[in-house]
Each structure stands twice: as C-alpha cells, then as structure tokens.
Motif scaffolding. Structure first.
Motif, mmCIF file in Angstrom:
data_model
loop_
_atom_site.group_PDB
_atom_site.id
_atom_site.type_symbol
_atom_site.label_atom_id
_atom_site.label_comp_id
_atom_site.label_asym_id
_atom_site.label_seq_id
_atom_site.Cartn_x
_atom_site.Cartn_y
_atom_site.Cartn_z
ATOM 1 N N ALA A 107 0.825 -1.199 0.000
ATOM 2 C CA ALA A 107 0.000 0.000 0.000
ATOM 3 C C ALA A 107 0.865 1.257 0.000
ATOM 4 O O ALA A 107 0.551 2.247 -0.675
ATOM 5 C CB ALA A 107 -0.927 -0.001 1.209
ATOM 6 N N ALA A 108 1.965 1.224 0.738
ATOM 7 C CA ALA A 108 2.875 2.364 0.772
ATOM 8 C C ALA A 108 3.510 2.589 -0.601
ATOM 9 O O ALA A 108 3.639 3.740 -1.050
ATOM 10 C CB ALA A 108 3.955 2.138 1.826
ATOM 11 N N LYS A 109 3.892 1.527 -1.268
ATOM 12 C CA LYS A 109 4.469 1.645 -2.605
ATOM 13 C C LYS A 109 3.459 2.247 -3.583
ATOM 14 O O LYS A 109 3.810 3.055 -4.457
ATOM 15 C CB LYS A 109 4.946 0.288 -3.102
ATOM 16 N N GLU A 110 2.206 1.874 -3.449
ATOM 17 C CA GLU A 110 1.166 2.433 -4.316
ATOM 18 C C GLU A 110 1.029 3.939 -4.091
ATOM 19 O O GLU A 110 0.848 4.705 -5.051
ATOM 20 C CB GLU A 110 -0.160 1.730 -4.046
ATOM 21 N N LEU A 111 1.101 4.383 -2.847
ATOM 22 C CA LEU A 111 1.021 5.811 -2.562
ATOM 23 C C LEU A 111 2.192 6.568 -3.184
ATOM 24 O O LEU A 111 2.021 7.663 -3.727
ATOM 25 C CB LEU A 111 0.981 6.048 -1.048
#
Length: 262
Positions: A86-90
């Motif tokens: 999820a952090a990578k997507e942000l």
C-alpha cells in the motif's frame, strides 16, 4: 518539484520524471480497514483521517484486512507485506512522504522505510524519544494511547526509546473508557464527539493525579488530535500528536518565502 531553483525573472521548467498518477499531494497516509458494521464513524476535522486537518493536500490508502483487532493483536506482523504494498502504491501516485493513521503502525515502520525511497514515519510514537530528551530530569512524558495493553515495550523500543527509560515515560489507555473505547477500538455505535472528548480529558487528568510528575503529553492515536486543545486547557501541559509529527516534516518539505517588515 520545479527545477532549477527559482530566481526572480528567470524562466522556470519542470524536467521529465517517471509518470505519476497525481501531483501536488505530498502526504501519503496508510489507513486501517474499517471495522465491520452497519456504517462507519466519520473522521472529524483534526482527525488524521480528515483531509482538512492538513496544511497540504493528502492521499489516503487503506491496507486491506488490517483493522484495529489485527494491529492490536499478537499476529499484526502478518500484515507487513500488505502495508509495504500500500505504501508503494502511494509513492507511485505521487506521495513524497508516507505516514499512517495509527500509532501502532510502528511495528511496520522499519520494513516500510527499508522498502521505499521517500521519508517514512508511520507512528506518532516516533516523537517519544525526541520529547523524552526535552523534558526536565524531574519530569515524565505521558502517553495517552488507544489501548495501553496493546502498546508493548517492543513498540516503544522500535520507536527509538532508550531501554532504560524507567519512570520517564508512562502510558494511560483508552480501551476501558465508556465512549472512545467502544467507538474506535470496537467499532460500535455512533461517534459521540463530546463523549470521546470527555474520555480523553478524564484519562489525562487521572494520569496526572496518579503521576503528577508528568510534564508533557503525547496522544498516540490518529483519532485523538481533535481533542488536543481541550486536553491542553484541562491539564495546562504541552500536548503533541500525529499532527505535530506530520506538519513538522511538511514544513521542511515545502519551504515558503518569509514575508514581513525590515
């Protein structure tokens, strides 16, 4: 970011960079999955989950399957890969820094930081060593947490607190309060803002009665900043929270020219 550095009267341009989905929203915030039920309680202004809380635009991303029960429990570490994804997507969407809505996300901080190339500060608990260094030697830092029982010594150590902190840091929990606990920890009922505010104030005052040497307060949970002004008025102490951490970094990320008189 505009480059080269701005000089009055000179032409400015933006160089080609990898494509982003969005621009102008530097904060990326990881959110817990909402607890099951007929509806959801709103994030009011001041809450980390309300976009109007922040001085700059923000993007949110829910971590699937990571709810309060999971992150409070002994198996919360199983969600690490989902948090990283999820952090990578942000970041791919344009976030220049990654934070979260829950202080207990400290358990994922190191793994997420190692996986990204932007600053990461997943927990308000990262303020603990900074504040602990600030308080006078005869004072203690008080932490108001959503759940005292879920806040382990390992989490405090992961936040950078020295192993020999002793009486310098004390914790009070909201898990057994009549309104805040059921509303946010159990996900039941409507959001009684006044009731939550009273619970937080009462918990802070009870902590001061038990430990009068407390000289500063840190509110761990992302749902607590709306009540910080009332806690400060009731206790007369400096009060810090998620907004203290995030806005500190925002002011370093986005410097504005000074204006005034000479």
């Amino acid at each position: 970011m505009i480059d080269p550095p701005y000089v009055a009267g000179e032409r400015r341009f933006a160089s080609v960079r990898p494509a982003l989905k969005f621009y102008g929203a530097p904060i990326g915030m990881l959110m817990l999955d909402r607890m099951p039920g007929a509806g959801v309680r709103p994030y009011i202004p001041g809450d980390a989950g309300n976009a109007t809380t922040w001085s700059v635009p923000i993007r949110y991303k829910t971590v699937p399957g990571l709810n309060v029960t999971k992150i409070f429990g002994p198996n919360g570490g199983e969600a690490t890969s989902a948090v990283i994804e999820a952090a990578k997507e942000l970041v791919a969407e344009g976030a220049q820094m990654i934070t979260s809505h829950c202080g207990y996300s400290i358990r994922y901080h190191e793994a997420v930081r190692d996986a990204l190339d932007v600053p990461v500060f997943l927990s308000s608990l990262l303020l603990v060593p900074f504040l602990e260094h600030m308080i006078p030697g005869n004072k203690a830092l008080g932490i108001i947490a959503a759940s005292k029982t879920a806040l382990t010594q390992d989490m405090l150590k992961a936040a950078g607190l020295r192993a020999n902190f002793g009486r310098k840091v004390v914790v009070a929990g909201l898990e057994n309060t009549p309104v805040f606990g059921p509303t946010w920890n159990d996900g039941t009922g409507d959001l009684d803002v006044n009731g939550c505010e009273k619970d937080v104030i009462d918990t802070a005052l009870a902590l001061l009665k038990e430990r009068p040497e407390v000289g500063m307060l840190l509110l761990e949970c992302g749902d607590l900043p709306p009540y910080a002004p009332s806690v400060q008025r009731a206790t007369g102490l400096p009060v810090f929270d998620f907004t203290s951490l995030v806005e500190f970094f925002v002011r370093g990320l986005i410097r504005k020219p000074w204006t005034g008189f000479v």
